[in-house]
Design an enzyme around this catalytic site. Structure first.
Site, PDB file in Angstrom:
ATOM      1  N   CYS A  53       0.804  -1.228   0.000  1.00 37.23           N
ATOM      2  CA  CYS A  53       0.000   0.000   0.000  1.00 37.23           C
ATOM      3  C   CYS A  53       0.836   1.276   0.000  1.00 37.23           C
ATOM      4  O   CYS A  53       0.299   2.357  -0.168  1.00 37.23           O
ATOM      5  CB  CYS A  53      -0.930   0.014   1.208  1.00 37.23           C
ATOM      6  SG  CYS A  53      -0.027   0.052   2.764  1.00 37.23           S
ATOM      7  N   CYS A 127      -0.772  -4.863   7.227  1.00 38.17           N
ATOM      8  CA  CYS A 127      -0.674  -3.633   8.035  1.00 38.17           C
ATOM      9  C   CYS A 127      -0.028  -3.926   9.389  1.00 38.17           C
ATOM     10  O   CYS A 127       0.638  -3.066   9.961  1.00 38.17           O
ATOM     11  CB  CYS A 127      -2.053  -3.034   8.270  1.00 38.17           C
ATOM     12  SG  CYS A 127      -3.077  -2.963   6.793  1.00 38.17           S
TER      13      CYS A 127
HETATM   14 FE1  FES Z   1      -1.373   0.451   4.331  1.00 40.11          FE
HETATM   15 FE2  FES Z   1      -2.831  -0.712   6.210  1.00 40.11          FE
HETATM   16  S1  FES Z   1      -3.404  -0.314   4.153  1.00 40.11           S
HETATM   17  S2  FES Z   1      -0.803  -0.031   6.337  1.00 40.11           S
END
Ligand code: FES
Length: 149
Positions: A53, A127
Site C-alpha cells: 500500500c 498492516c
Molecule cells: Fe497500508 Fe494498512 S493499508 S498499512
C-alpha cells in the site's frame, strides 16, 4: 436560502471487515505515538514500509543498557487504522511488565500482535507487519551503536 442536501442511505457489503473493540480502542486512542521527535533521544530507530500500500512507519526505542530491556517505544505512521492499532499494541507489548528484552523484541510476530488485538481482517494482515518490522530495524540500529562496540 440553501437547499438541504438529501443524503441517500446506502448499504455496503463489508464482508469480513470487522474490527474488534481492542482494535478500535487502539485506533482511537493510540498509545506511545510520537508526533514530534525533536528532543527525543532514542537508542535505536527503525523504519519500515509496505510494498502493498506504500504506507510507512517509524519506531524509536530506548533500551536499558544493563538489562537490555526496552524502556520506551514510540512510533509514528502514515498508515491505516489497522497499522495504527497494530503498532500501538506492539508498543504496549514491548514496554509492559518492565520492558521486553531486545532479543525477544526481535522475534515478536504479527500473529502475537494480532492475537492481542483480538484479530484483524485477513486482508489487513500486511498492516500488522509494519510495526514489528520497524521495531526489528530499531533493535538492529541499537545494536550497531551499542555502548562497548
Ligand atoms: Fe497500508 Fe494498512 S493499508 S498499512
Amino acid at each position: 436560502m440553501s437547499k438541504k442536501t438529501k443524503i441517500k442511505k446506502t448499504t455496503c457489503d463489508v464482508g469480513d471487515w470487522l474490527y474488534s473493540d481492542i482494535v478500535k480502542d487502539h485506533f482511537f486512542k493510540p498509545r506511545n505515538i510520537l508526533l514530534d521527535e525533536s528532543g527525543y533521544e532514542a537508542d535505536g530507530v527503525g523504519v519500515s514500509g509496505s510494498p502493498i500500500c506504500g504506507d510507512m512507519i517509524v519506531v524509536w526505542i530506548k533500551v536499558d543498557k544493563k538489562t537490555k530491556k526496552i524502556t520506551d517505544c514510540k512510533w509514528r505512521t502514515f498508515g491505516c487504522a489497522s497499522a495504527i492499532a497494530s503498532t500501538s499494541m506492539m508498543s504496549v507489548m514491548v514496554t509492559e511488565n518492565g520492558g521486553m528484552n531486545i532479543k525477544d523484541a526481535k522475534h515478536l510476530t504479527s500473529e502475537a500482535i494480532i492475537d492481542r488485538l483480538g484479530g484483524l481482517p485477513d486482508r489487513k494482515y500486511h498492516c500488522s507487519v509494519l510495526g514489528h518490522t520497524a521495531l526489528k530495524e530499531a533493535v538492529i540500529d541499537y545494536k550497531k551503536n551499542e555502548p562497548g562496540k
